[in-house]
Design a protein around this motif. Sequence first.
Motif, PDB file in Angstrom:
ATOM      1  N   GLY A 198       2.653  -8.679  -5.190  1.00 52.82           N
ATOM      2  CA  GLY A 198       2.274  -8.195  -3.868  1.00 52.82           C
ATOM      3  C   GLY A 198       1.276  -7.073  -4.094  1.00 52.82           C
ATOM      4  O   GLY A 198       1.009  -6.697  -5.242  1.00 52.82           O
ATOM      5  N   CYS A 199       0.727  -6.515  -3.010  1.00 52.97           N
ATOM      6  CA  CYS A 199      -0.140  -5.345  -3.185  1.00 52.97           C
ATOM      7  C   CYS A 199       0.641  -4.287  -3.947  1.00 52.97           C
ATOM      8  O   CYS A 199       0.141  -3.661  -4.887  1.00 52.97           O
ATOM      9  CB  CYS A 199      -0.546  -4.791  -1.831  1.00 52.97           C
ATOM     10  N   SER A 200       1.882  -4.098  -3.524  1.00 54.38           N
ATOM     11  CA  SER A 200       2.765  -3.117  -4.166  1.00 54.38           C
ATOM     12  C   SER A 200       2.901  -3.392  -5.657  1.00 54.38           C
ATOM     13  O   SER A 200       2.931  -2.463  -6.469  1.00 54.38           O
ATOM     14  CB  SER A 200       4.134  -3.196  -3.506  1.00 54.38           C
ATOM     15  N   ASP A 217       7.841  -0.241   1.218  1.00 51.88           N
ATOM     16  CA  ASP A 217       8.184  -1.001   2.422  1.00 51.88           C
ATOM     17  C   ASP A 217       7.115  -0.797   3.490  1.00 51.88           C
ATOM     18  O   ASP A 217       7.061   0.255   4.131  1.00 51.88           O
ATOM     19  CB  ASP A 217       9.574  -0.528   2.901  1.00 51.88           C
ATOM     20  N   ASN A 218       6.290  -1.827   3.672  1.00 56.61           N
ATOM     21  CA  ASN A 218       5.261  -1.758   4.723  1.00 56.61           C
ATOM     22  C   ASN A 218       5.571  -2.712   5.871  1.00 56.61           C
ATOM     23  O   ASN A 218       4.766  -2.914   6.767  1.00 56.61           O
ATOM     24  CB  ASN A 218       3.871  -2.031   4.137  1.00 56.61           C
ATOM     25  N   ARG A 219       6.729  -3.315   5.788  1.00 55.65           N
ATOM     26  CA  ARG A 219       7.224  -4.191   6.858  1.00 55.65           C
ATOM     27  C   ARG A 219       6.265  -5.354   7.150  1.00 55.65           C
ATOM     28  O   ARG A 219       6.169  -5.827   8.283  1.00 55.65           O
ATOM     29  CB  ARG A 219       7.531  -3.383   8.114  1.00 55.65           C
ATOM     30  N   PRO A 264       2.887   2.582   4.606  1.00 54.05           N
ATOM     31  CA  PRO A 264       2.212   1.788   5.638  1.00 54.05           C
ATOM     32  C   PRO A 264       1.046   0.944   5.125  1.00 54.05           C
ATOM     33  O   PRO A 264       0.302   1.365   4.257  1.00 54.05           O
ATOM     34  CB  PRO A 264       1.707   2.856   6.621  1.00 54.05           C
ATOM     35  N   CYS A 265       0.960  -0.248   5.681  1.00 52.47           N
ATOM     36  CA  CYS A 265      -0.177  -1.140   5.419  1.00 52.47           C
ATOM     37  C   CYS A 265      -1.173  -0.914   6.543  1.00 52.47           C
ATOM     38  O   CYS A 265      -0.904  -1.245   7.699  1.00 52.47           O
ATOM     39  CB  CYS A 265       0.277  -2.594   5.422  1.00 52.47           C
ATOM     40  N   VAL A 266      -2.315  -0.325   6.192  1.00 52.85           N
ATOM     41  CA  VAL A 266      -3.270   0.028   7.242  1.00 52.85           C
ATOM     42  C   VAL A 266      -4.082  -1.190   7.700  1.00 52.85           C
ATOM     43  O   VAL A 266      -4.778  -1.138   8.702  1.00 52.85           O
ATOM     44  CB  VAL A 266      -4.235   1.138   6.764  1.00 52.85           C
ATOM     45  N   THR A 267      -3.985  -2.253   6.977  1.00 53.72           N
ATOM     46  CA  THR A 267      -4.812  -3.415   7.301  1.00 53.72           C
ATOM     47  C   THR A 267      -4.096  -4.423   8.195  1.00 53.72           C
ATOM     48  O   THR A 267      -4.689  -4.989   9.100  1.00 53.72           O
ATOM     49  CB  THR A 267      -5.274  -4.095   5.996  1.00 53.72           C
ATOM     50  N   PHE A 268      -2.805  -4.650   7.929  1.00 59.82           N
ATOM     51  CA  PHE A 268      -2.140  -5.740   8.659  1.00 59.82           C
ATOM     52  C   PHE A 268      -0.995  -5.306   9.579  1.00 59.82           C
ATOM     53  O   PHE A 268      -0.483  -6.113  10.324  1.00 59.82           O
ATOM     54  CB  PHE A 268      -1.601  -6.783   7.672  1.00 59.82           C
ATOM     55  N   ASN A 269      -0.582  -4.054   9.463  1.00 63.27           N
ATOM     56  CA  ASN A 269       0.536  -3.649  10.307  1.00 63.27           C
ATOM     57  C   ASN A 269       0.106  -2.523  11.246  1.00 63.27           C
ATOM     58  O   ASN A 269      -0.057  -1.372  10.827  1.00 63.27           O
ATOM     59  CB  ASN A 269       1.725  -3.209   9.437  1.00 63.27           C
ATOM     60  N   TYR A 282       3.862  -8.677   4.818  1.00 66.38           N
ATOM     61  CA  TYR A 282       3.325  -9.173   3.549  1.00 66.38           C
ATOM     62  C   TYR A 282       1.862  -8.770   3.492  1.00 66.38           C
ATOM     63  O   TYR A 282       1.055  -9.244   4.292  1.00 66.38           O
ATOM     64  CB  TYR A 282       3.435 -10.710   3.467  1.00 66.38           C
ATOM     65  N   GLY A 283       1.533  -7.911   2.569  1.00 59.47           N
ATOM     66  CA  GLY A 283       0.161  -7.438   2.454  1.00 59.47           C
ATOM     67  C   GLY A 283      -0.719  -8.419   1.705  1.00 59.47           C
ATOM     68  O   GLY A 283      -1.703  -8.936   2.229  1.00 59.47           O
ATOM     69  N   LEU A 284      -0.331  -8.711   0.489  1.00 65.89           N
ATOM     70  CA  LEU A 284      -1.216  -9.485  -0.395  1.00 65.89           C
ATOM     71  C   LEU A 284      -1.562 -10.875   0.158  1.00 65.89           C
ATOM     72  O   LEU A 284      -2.649 -11.371  -0.047  1.00 65.89           O
ATOM     73  CB  LEU A 284      -0.594  -9.611  -1.791  1.00 65.89           C
ATOM     74  N   THR A 325      -7.351  -1.056  -6.323  1.00 70.03           N
ATOM     75  CA  THR A 325      -8.098  -1.856  -5.348  1.00 70.03           C
ATOM     76  C   THR A 325      -7.351  -1.935  -4.023  1.00 70.03           C
ATOM     77  O   THR A 325      -7.647  -2.773  -3.186  1.00 70.03           O
ATOM     78  CB  THR A 325      -8.327  -3.296  -5.873  1.00 70.03           C
ATOM     79  N   TRP A 326      -6.369  -1.074  -3.852  1.00 75.74           N
ATOM     80  CA  TRP A 326      -5.688  -1.015  -2.552  1.00 75.74           C
ATOM     81  C   TRP A 326      -6.696  -0.612  -1.484  1.00 75.74           C
ATOM     82  O   TRP A 326      -7.647   0.144  -1.754  1.00 75.74           O
ATOM     83  CB  TRP A 326      -4.556   0.022  -2.599  1.00 75.74           C
ATOM     84  N   CYS A 327      -6.487  -1.075  -0.264  1.00 72.21           N
ATOM     85  CA  CYS A 327      -7.372  -0.670   0.832  1.00 72.21           C
ATOM     86  C   CYS A 327      -7.336   0.853   0.954  1.00 72.21           C
ATOM     87  O   CYS A 327      -6.269   1.459   0.794  1.00 72.21           O
ATOM     88  CB  CYS A 327      -6.892  -1.233   2.176  1.00 72.21           C
ATOM     89  N   PRO A 328      -8.464   1.459   1.250  1.00 74.13           N
ATOM     90  CA  PRO A 328      -8.456   2.910   1.453  1.00 74.13           C
ATOM     91  C   PRO A 328      -7.426   3.247   2.530  1.00 74.13           C
ATOM     92  O   PRO A 328      -7.387   2.602   3.571  1.00 74.13           O
ATOM     93  CB  PRO A 328      -9.880   3.215   1.947  1.00 74.13           C
ATOM     94  N   GLY A 329      -6.592   4.226   2.232  1.00 72.06           N
ATOM     95  CA  GLY A 329      -5.591   4.626   3.215  1.00 72.06           C
ATOM     96  C   GLY A 329      -4.251   3.931   3.055  1.00 72.06           C
ATOM     97  O   GLY A 329      -3.274   4.279   3.723  1.00 72.06           O
ATOM     98  N   CYS A 330      -4.152   2.974   2.176  1.00 72.29           N
ATOM     99  CA  CYS A 330      -2.895   2.248   1.968  1.00 72.29           C
ATOM    100  C   CYS A 330      -1.787   3.213   1.524  1.00 72.29           C
ATOM    101  O   CYS A 330      -2.030   4.111   0.718  1.00 72.29           O
ATOM    102  CB  CYS A 330      -3.087   1.168   0.901  1.00 72.29           C
ATOM    103  N   GLY A 331      -0.612   3.000   2.070  1.00 71.87           N
ATOM    104  CA  GLY A 331       0.514   3.870   1.739  1.00 71.87           C
ATOM    105  C   GLY A 331       0.921   3.823   0.273  1.00 71.87           C
ATOM    106  O   GLY A 331       1.580   4.742  -0.229  1.00 71.87           O
ATOM    107  N   ASP A 332       0.504   2.756  -0.421  1.00 67.33           N
ATOM    108  CA  ASP A 332       0.928   2.605  -1.816  1.00 67.33           C
ATOM    109  C   ASP A 332       0.379   3.710  -2.719  1.00 67.33           C
ATOM    110  O   ASP A 332       0.993   4.059  -3.731  1.00 67.33           O
ATOM    111  CB  ASP A 332       0.509   1.229  -2.355  1.00 67.33           C
ATOM    112  N   PHE A 333      -0.779   4.293  -2.339  1.00 68.25           N
ATOM    113  CA  PHE A 333      -1.322   5.401  -3.143  1.00 68.25           C
ATOM    114  C   PHE A 333      -0.306   6.539  -3.236  1.00 68.25           C
ATOM    115  O   PHE A 333      -0.012   7.057  -4.312  1.00 68.25           O
ATOM    116  CB  PHE A 333      -2.607   5.958  -2.506  1.00 68.25           C
TER     117      PHE A 333
HETATM  118  S1  SF4 Z   1      -3.338  -5.062   2.589  1.00 67.71           S
HETATM  119 FE1  SF4 Z   1      -2.017  -3.442   3.270  1.00 67.71          FE
HETATM  120  S2  SF4 Z   1      -0.538  -3.197   1.635  1.00 67.71           S
HETATM  121 FE2  SF4 Z   1      -2.252  -4.325   0.805  1.00 67.71          FE
HETATM  122  S3  SF4 Z   1      -3.599  -2.792  -0.059  1.00 67.71           S
HETATM  123 FE3  SF4 Z   1      -4.294  -3.167   1.977  1.00 67.71          FE
HETATM  124  S4  SF4 Z   1      -3.255  -1.627   3.149  1.00 67.71           S
HETATM  125 FE4  SF4 Z   1      -2.195  -1.743   1.239  1.00 67.71          FE
END
Ligand code: SF4
Lengths: 287, 586
Positions: A52-54, A122-124, A201-206, A126-128, A17-25
């Motif tokens: 966390g998202c991670s 490390d997305n520098r 990278p966190c594509v949503t918040f950073n 807090y994602g979640l 359920t990570w945002c599409p494009g999230c670096g965690d994939f």
């Molecule tokens: S909020 Fe950021 S870290 Fe969390 S899933 Fe979305 S892109 Fe990834």
Amino acid sequence: MSSDVRFTDFKSDKQPTWCPGCGDFGTMNGMMKALANTGNDPDNTFVVAGIGCSGKIGTYMHSYALHGVHGRALPVGTGVKLANPDLEVMVAGGDGDGYSIGAGHFIHAVRRNVDMTYCVMDNRIYGLTKGQASPTSREDFETSTTPEGPKQPPVNPLALALSAGGSFIAQSFSTDAQRHAEIVQKAIEHDGFGFVNVFSPCVTFNDVDTYDYFRDSIVDLDDEDHDPTDRDAAKDKILDADKEYQGILYQDEESVPYSDLHGLDSNMADIPDGAPEGAMDLVREFY
Amino acid sequence: MPDDLNWAIGGEAGDGIDSTGKIFAQALSRAGRHVFTSKDFASRIRGGYTAYKIRSSTDRVESVVDRLDILVALTERTIDENLDELHDGSVIIYDGERTEMEDIEIPGDMTGLSVPLQRLAEEAGGAIMQNIVALGAACEVTNFPIENLDSALEKKFGNKGESIVSNNKDAARKGQEFVAEEFDHEFDYDLDTTDNDYVLLNGDEAIGMGAIAAGCRFYAGYPITPATDVMEYLTGRIEQFGGEVVQAEDELSAINMALGAARAGARSMTATSGPGIDLMTETFGLVATSETPLVIADVMRSGPSTGMPTKQEQGDLNMTLYGGHGEIPRFVVAPTNVGECFQKTVEAFNLAEKYQTPVFLLADLSMAVTEQTFDPEVFDMDAVEIDRGKVVDDDEVEAWTDERDRFQPHFSTADGISPRALPGTENAAHMSTGLEHNALGRRTEDTDVRIEQVDKRNRKVETAQNEEDWSPREFGNPESDNLVISWGSNEGAMREALDYLDEEDIDVRFLSVPYIFPRPDLSDDIEAADEVIVVECNESGQFADILEHDALTRVKRVNKYNGIRFKADELAEEIEAKLQSEEVEA
Ligand code: SF4
Ligand SMILES: Cc1ncc(C[n+]2csc(CCOP(=O)(O)OP(=O)(O)O)c2C)c(N)n1
């Protein structure tokens, strides 16, 4: 352990359920590839994740796993590995999880040198919890809780690891799939605590530490003739605040993992049906 | 009470009080006498008054009393500190040649024996042996065969070489001879010996021994008084059985390491005291929801906050029973004496694995640091049974997989206990989490699944409630209208208080409860009694609150919270007064 394990065997049937494009994939895929490449399979692998998202990584991977409480993944991994040295232990979490709430554990896990692998996504940020400053956020990074930036220098996790006596210190970029998987694989193969800080990278918040930013600024240590066994060279690179390095910064080839030093080689799950042989000696001591 | 001796050595912390006391306790135990020790110690390393007290008899001794017969006073303050307990006829051994002890006053009709401890020790080979000289003197005062002391000295110093042992024996002889020759006195004390072979150990050691016996292989902890002895006991011993002790960086780490080891399949534990339990609280819920078997020992001391680290209290009952956010199924087992620390630790591991829950072992300082003699059978290794619960092997996995061949670690069974697959088991890889989850262990917010899982976890407790024996132990007159209930280490003092009360023709039924949760249903017992008194070492009466709630009635309370455990004679007086008071009727 079978040789025909493929990295997809480590995938659970649960859709991330990570945002599409999230670096965690990319971070996760690389970890799975590295596990498969090193001859592991889900039944002998234990993944410990933080919060966390991670931290959701344990859900999307297929293996034995524990998704614990915030910041405490490393102690859990330590317990798992010491209790059963046959398991391949991977610990994963975010920069907040690892360098903020879990910072104390990080330093001590590094110096304890238990043979496991720690990947920090490390997305520098807090994602979640939706975009607050993390310990690796830049000094002037504006977030909901730091409208004018944290006004304090970011943590340098590689420097922490080096100063704590780290025996394997590396950094990778989740989207550079090949290189990232290769670095994690080296961490797994390392005899001791393999630490990889992964830019995810966190594509949503950073919107500062983005894919583009990393792509433009990353310097690969392989292109720099860096000798990872040279601690001083590693120190110079790690303290170089102007560059984002990728590769193995430091590896102690003489590293002796905790279990070897302490003579732990058996699976502690195997216990007798009653008190162990020789237990009466414990009583005799008190005569 | 001619055979019941109360002996103490006191001085400054750093004077070797503890080890000297222990040597004498050992000598008494080797002579087939029962021993019960207690310690007065301050929370500092050097300086500050400290004492080691021994009560000894050929009968069992279960508590301390307010009486001191022989005192080895290394400092003047030692006498002041113990004035209340000294009596006419007490003997005080001190070194009158030391300037600061030169003109001390021996109170009342007590006998002061000025023995040149230091000089005689030097003659025997070194001033360091002055305490041993005092022990020799004590042997003479009590007509106690000094060979028993020799044997304790051999045990203590045997590995330091023959000459150390013989010098110490010599020092003891010098003390003995000095008293025999210099004092023309018939002392009141005459210690019998018996042929019994007792073992002498404290509660922390018994917990550690129980853990090894039960197959515990992994211990992670962080030093804290008075739980550290558990870790120190295990260190160097557990390794011999293939285990490991890890000194973690803090209690958060300790409990999580222990949790990790437990998930890997090891029998695993951690031990701490109040402040450490606070830190561990975060993880209680994770242990419970991930259904991980874990033993968490809380050796209570005086709180709140840093409180009185070296003093007794039973103040953490509520913490272990209710600590943590949300609702956490758990067991709380509270051993009532040193021997039970062993047995209940073994039991705790079985409960943890059978029911896949956290099990709190609630011990207290008095028990943890008290050395007590036992028949060795109390620590019967042959009686140790190991029940690992529903662990499935490779062949059994299939029975617990869903239609897509996925193992279901949180499958909702009738008894609430799910199958458990240790890592390495084929085709059973699964995740566990502190998030609410379904049978597969995967996160869910589905309302029905949530209810199913909460009920499932609670059902384990119900199952245990029905299947295990949670009975209290009963003492005194079963027909009495006066019911006294206590938990933890108060049992010993209360048992002995029964004798004192008996002398006053006061008749009491006494229930000692080693289980806080689940606990025996005492409603009928409470209902049947005219007077109900709950004895505990805390201010508010945490156990009394629970019992009142269980039985929907009010009970009288005897509480002590000055940092000192109950003494038998004192407790008898308090019970007597309570029985006569109207207090609770309101
Ligand atoms: S909020 Fe950021 S870290 Fe969390 S899933 Fe979305 S892109 Fe990834
Ligand atoms: C004890 C505790 N405090 C706070 C939280 C809330 N929380 C959940 S995730 C998180 C931060 C996660 O940041 P990071 O580790 O960087 O991971 P990311 O989500 O960015 O991957 C926080 C503070 C929590 N779950 N537990």
